[in-house]
Design an enzyme around this catalytic site. Structure first.
Site, PDB file in Angstrom:
ATOM      1  N   THR A  10     -44.278 -78.979  30.842  1.00 12.51           N
ATOM      2  CA  THR A  10     -44.101 -78.410  32.176  1.00 12.51           C
ATOM      3  C   THR A  10     -42.663 -77.963  32.411  1.00 12.51           C
ATOM      4  O   THR A  10     -41.731 -78.418  31.754  1.00 12.51           O
ATOM      5  CB  THR A  10     -44.507 -79.414  33.272  1.00 12.51           C
ATOM      6  OG1 THR A  10     -43.637 -80.538  33.215  1.00 12.51           O
ATOM      7  CG2 THR A  10     -45.958 -79.858  33.107  1.00 12.51           C
ATOM      8  N   ASP A  11     -42.504 -77.072  33.387  1.00 10.10           N
ATOM      9  CA  ASP A  11     -41.163 -76.617  33.762  1.00 10.10           C
ATOM     10  C   ASP A  11     -40.706 -77.382  35.006  1.00 10.10           C
ATOM     11  O   ASP A  11     -41.374 -78.304  35.465  1.00 10.10           O
ATOM     12  CB  ASP A  11     -41.145 -75.090  33.972  1.00 10.10           C
ATOM     13  CG  ASP A  11     -42.093 -74.634  35.077  1.00 10.10           C
ATOM     14  OD1 ASP A  11     -42.495 -75.451  35.943  1.00 10.10           O
ATOM     15  OD2 ASP A  11     -42.436 -73.437  35.091  1.00 10.10           O
ATOM     16  N   ARG A  12     -39.590 -76.978  35.573  1.00  8.57           N
ATOM     17  CA  ARG A  12     -39.047 -77.687  36.741  1.00  8.57           C
ATOM     18  C   ARG A  12     -39.940 -77.585  37.969  1.00  8.57           C
ATOM     19  O   ARG A  12     -39.813 -78.370  38.898  1.00  8.57           O
ATOM     20  CB  ARG A  12     -37.660 -77.152  37.074  1.00  8.57           C
ATOM     21  CG  ARG A  12     -36.646 -77.624  36.043  1.00  8.57           C
ATOM     22  CD  ARG A  12     -35.270 -77.278  36.450  1.00  8.57           C
ATOM     23  NE  ARG A  12     -34.985 -77.921  37.732  1.00  8.57           N
ATOM     24  CZ  ARG A  12     -33.788 -78.140  38.206  1.00  8.57           C
ATOM     25  NH1 ARG A  12     -32.738 -77.762  37.526  1.00  8.57           N
ATOM     26  NH2 ARG A  12     -33.611 -78.721  39.360  1.00  8.57           N
ATOM     27  N   VAL A  25     -45.204 -76.955  36.543  1.00  5.43           N
ATOM     28  CA  VAL A  25     -46.268 -76.095  36.030  1.00  5.43           C
ATOM     29  C   VAL A  25     -46.114 -75.974  34.516  1.00  5.43           C
ATOM     30  O   VAL A  25     -45.001 -75.922  34.000  1.00  5.43           O
ATOM     31  CB  VAL A  25     -46.175 -74.696  36.696  1.00  5.43           C
ATOM     32  CG1 VAL A  25     -47.132 -73.705  36.072  1.00  5.43           C
ATOM     33  CG2 VAL A  25     -46.414 -74.818  38.198  1.00  5.43           C
TER      34      VAL A  25
END
Length: 144
Positions: free
Chosen positions: A21-23, A26
């Site tokens: 996931t990203d920040r 997602v």
């Protein structure tokens, strides 16, 4: 290759890891290509062989094209199902299609649709024809 009845699709599941996931929480977009590889590997295993066995016969399957249509985000700890099927088989190229769905938490939701086209290469990177037994097994599994 085994003489098992041909299958038309494979179903693979993965649980989204935090590292994917990203920040924003997602799943980062390139991870969908990794999930396609998982589906493709499972599909080929369902034919009674493996990528390793194919490579032992001097064939490399290189991704020549990839397309993904993102429809909804996957998030950390979601359970994702990858449905993989063969769309087209030629003497030197194979096209796979994927439907990627979130199955947990419910309700089920389509996350993405994708396709990849792989080209058969020899050890030097030159295009080559797939072996007859592998070609026959792949052709028997194509969905229309």
């Amino acid at each position: 290759m085994t003489d098992a009845a041909p299958h038309r699709r494979s179903l693979s599941t993965v649980r989204v890891r935090y590292a994917e996931t990203d920040r924003m929480g997602v799943v980062y977009h390139t991870n969908y290509l990794i999930w396609c590889e998982i589906g493709r590997t499972d599909f080929i295993r369902g034919l009674g062989t493996s990528y390793a066995e194919i490579e032992d016969h001097g064939i490399r399957l290189a991704v020549a094209d990839a397309a993904i249509r993102y429809l909804a985000p996957a998030r950390y700890d979601d359970v994702v199902r990858i449905e993989t099927r063969l769309e087209r088989v030629r003497s030197r190229a194979i096209t796979f299609a994927y439907e990627i769905d979130r199955i947990e938490p419910g309700p089920a939701l389509r996350l993405a649709s994708a396709s990849t086209r792989l080209i058969a290469l020899d050890a030097t990177g030159a295009p080559r024809t797939l072996p007859p037994d592998l070609l026959a097994a792949l052709r028997s599994a194509v969905t229309v």
